[in-house]
Design a protein around this motif. Structure first.
Motif, PDB file in Angstrom:
ATOM      1  N   ARG A 183       0.471   7.329  -9.744  1.00  0.00           N
ATOM      2  CA  ARG A 183      -0.583   6.347  -9.510  1.00  0.00           C
ATOM      3  C   ARG A 183      -0.701   5.392 -10.705  1.00  0.00           C
TER       4      ARG A 183
ATOM      5  N   ASP B  89       0.839  -1.198   0.000  1.00  0.00           N
ATOM      6  CA  ASP B  89       0.000   0.000   0.000  1.00  0.00           C
ATOM      7  C   ASP B  89       0.875   1.251   0.000  1.00  0.00           C
TER       8      ASP B  89
ATOM      9  N   VAL C 197       5.466   5.633   1.650  1.00  0.00           N
ATOM     10  CA  VAL C 197       5.000   6.978   1.293  1.00  0.00           C
ATOM     11  C   VAL C 197       5.988   7.578   0.307  1.00  0.00           C
TER      12      VAL C 197
ATOM     13  N   GLY D 129      -3.892   6.319  -1.125  1.00  0.00           N
ATOM     14  CA  GLY D 129      -4.209   7.692  -0.774  1.00  0.00           C
ATOM     15  C   GLY D 129      -3.264   8.676  -1.424  1.00  0.00           C
ATOM     16  N   GLU D 130      -3.691   9.945  -1.484  1.00  0.00           N
ATOM     17  CA  GLU D 130      -2.881  11.022  -2.026  1.00  0.00           C
ATOM     18  C   GLU D 130      -2.920  12.213  -1.077  1.00  0.00           C
TER      19      GLU D 130
ATOM     20  N   VAL E 111       1.061   5.714  -0.295  1.00  0.00           N
ATOM     21  CA  VAL E 111       0.498   7.065  -0.318  1.00  0.00           C
ATOM     22  C   VAL E 111       1.430   7.933  -1.146  1.00  0.00           C
TER      23      VAL E 111
ATOM     24  N   VAL F  38      -2.941  11.858   6.235  1.00  0.00           N
ATOM     25  CA  VAL F  38      -3.398  10.727   5.416  1.00  0.00           C
ATOM     26  C   VAL F  38      -2.598   9.465   5.730  1.00  0.00           C
ATOM     27  N   SER F  39      -1.298   9.609   5.893  1.00  0.00           N
ATOM     28  CA  SER F  39      -0.455   8.437   6.159  1.00  0.00           C
ATOM     29  C   SER F  39      -0.765   7.831   7.518  1.00  0.00           C
TER      30      SER F  39
ATOM     31  N   PRO G 147       0.006   3.220   5.284  1.00  0.00           N
ATOM     32  CA  PRO G 147       0.573   2.538   4.116  1.00  0.00           C
ATOM     33  C   PRO G 147       1.913   1.892   4.441  1.00  0.00           C
TER      34      PRO G 147
ATOM     35  N   LEU H 294      -4.242   5.995   6.996  1.00  0.00           N
ATOM     36  CA  LEU H 294      -4.289   4.842   6.097  1.00  0.00           C
ATOM     37  C   LEU H 294      -3.204   3.806   6.374  1.00  0.00           C
TER      38      LEU H 294
ATOM     39  N   ARG I 154       0.935  13.380  -9.113  1.00  0.00           N
ATOM     40  CA  ARG I 154       0.311  12.306  -8.334  1.00  0.00           C
ATOM     41  C   ARG I 154      -0.390  11.303  -9.240  1.00  0.00           C
TER      42      ARG I 154
END
Length: 240
Positions: free
Chosen positions: A18, A3, A51, A31-32, A5, A42-43, A48, A46, A14
């Protein structure tokens, strides 16, 4: 599944990352973020594995965001790969000091980007030893000489100190093994113990500590290195 980000202030960048990453069956962008503050938020939400963190972002730059993100007392912290358009040594050094696992230019070839993300997720280093040594020698403000006996190093055995010096001088595990006449598996064991005793995440951070404590200093004689061979494992590969 790995996963990821992606944190960058440009939507186009971005989206490009992706598309590249999600074309791989084992990579997933979860996520972004468009600012450093968003990257941290966000990190943390989520969680991940990796990152991708742009250095130049509004509100909070990528280096500060990385420092905040990795300062948490959490065993499942992500591995951070720093991204920038600018090949400036001070950014590389600042990224490493903040705890990042590696450093990539945004024009890194597609395959190297994918390899770097996979390697980072596996906890592998992403900067060649010679580059790491050059950056640290150029930008580190050294403390007064202490003979390598800073408190943080006193838990290491003589052999572990020797291995740490060789790591800081840019030798791979294969080269260290040849230099001190032991098996490569033994060197890996020493490296793992060094990182565990010093509370470090990667050998890159061990290099930083070796210079900060005066265990190794710019201008010291170079460590003898056996002839190099082609990289045969991710650990010996250079991605940045």
């Amino acid at each position: 599944m790995i996963d990821i980000v992606v944190a960058d202030d440009q939507q186009l960048v971005r989206t490009g990352f992706r598309l590249i990453l999600e074309a791989q069956p084992d990579l997933r962008v979860v996520g972004e973020a468009g600012t450093g503050v968003e990257a941290v938020t966000v990190s943390r939400r989520l969680r991940p594995d990796v990152v991708l963190m742009d250095i130049r972002m509004p509100e909070l730059d990528g280096i500060q965001a990385t420092r905040q993100l990795l300062a948490a007392a959490d065993p499942d912290l992500p591995h951070v790969l720093m991204l920038t358009t600018f090949d400036l040594d001070r950014y590389v050094y600042g990224s490493l000091k903040a705890g990042a696992s590696g450093f990539l230019l945004k024009d890194t070839p597609r395959d190297q980007l994918i390899d770097a993300v996979r390697a980072a997720a596996a906890g592998q280093r992403l900067i060649a030893p010679a580059l790491t040594r050059r950056l640290i020698e150029r930008f580190l403000v050294l403390p007064p000489p202490d003979g390598g006996h800073a408190p943080s190093l006193r838990t290491l055995t003589d052999r572990e100190l020797e291995v740490l010096r060789l790591i800081a001088r840019g030798l791979s595990n294969t080269e260290i093994a040849a230099s001190i006449f032991v098996a490569e598996a033994t060197v890996k064991t020493h490296v793992n113990r060094i990182l565990a005793k010093l509370g470090l995440r990667t050998r890159v951070h061990a290099v930083v500590l070796a210079y900060e404590t005066g265990l190794v200093r710019p201008g010291d004689p170079e460590a003898p290195a056996p002839p190099r061979r082609a990289a045969s494992s991710p650990e010996d590969a250079t991605f940045a």
